[in-house]
Design an enzyme around this catalytic site. Sequence first.
Site, PDB file in Angstrom:
ATOM      1  CD  GLU A   1      21.625  94.890  20.633  1.00  0.00           C
ATOM      2  OE1 GLU A   1      20.496  94.821  21.143  1.00  0.00           O
ATOM      3  OE2 GLU A   1      22.368  93.905  20.506  1.00  0.00           O
TER       4      GLU A   1
ATOM      5  CE1 TYR B   1      34.187  75.359  39.454  1.00  0.00           C
ATOM      6  CE2 TYR B   1      31.971  74.465  39.676  1.00  0.00           C
ATOM      7  CZ  TYR B   1      33.332  74.366  39.892  1.00  0.00           C
ATOM      8  OH  TYR B   1      33.833  73.298  40.566  1.00  0.00           O
TER       9      TYR B   1
HETATM   10 ZN    ZN Z   1      20.473  92.684  21.918  1.00  0.00          ZN
END
Ligand code: ZN
Length: 207
Positions: free
Chosen positions: A73, A119
């Site tokens: 990835e 936040y």
């Molecule tokens: Zn992934």
Amino acid sequence: MSEDDTRALLVELAASLFARGFSVGSAGNISVRLDDGYLITPTNSSLGRLDAARLSRLDGAWRRLSGDAPSKEVFMHRAVYTVRPEAGAVVHLHSTMATAVACLKDVDAQNPIPPLTPYFVMRIGARLPVVPYYRPGDPAMEPAIREAARGARAMLLANHGPVVSAATLRDAVYAAEELEESAKLFLLLRGADPRLLTPAQVEALGA
Ligand SMILES: [Zn+2]
């Protein structure tokens, strides 16, 4: 921070994410931008058991210099760094709650999680685009991520998981954690009528 210190911090933060269930098995990957290239977690590695010496070390053109082969990835990380010069680190997880939101059909594709807490707004910003679903490894995903990253620090990949960037490694991990917790709040409150931060309150946070 020296490269050795960065490697050690990456291993420590990844193990912490794994220990708390933010990633399981070999899911998730983390990268850091260095002065002259990148560090990224190796393919098929578990965030719980990384070896600092075997992290993939890439040059500025994404060629491997040392360490194990990079995550498959890696292109997601490249897409974010290419269009966000201020990004110093990218965290991609398949964390449960954020991924659950990424599977919902009836959400705003530009802002699936409303501003429930300051936040979330401070860590993620005012926008969290949802990138359409792509088969893992589909090269068309990279331009889609680039496009989403132009206007947002973080995004959800539909039916897949979050991609989060920040100026530093620590901040990127904290933002990924905040996103996961905000996704949990959002899912807890579905069907309820929560009080949201107003646009003026969001703006006052600098988002
Ligand atoms: Zn992934």
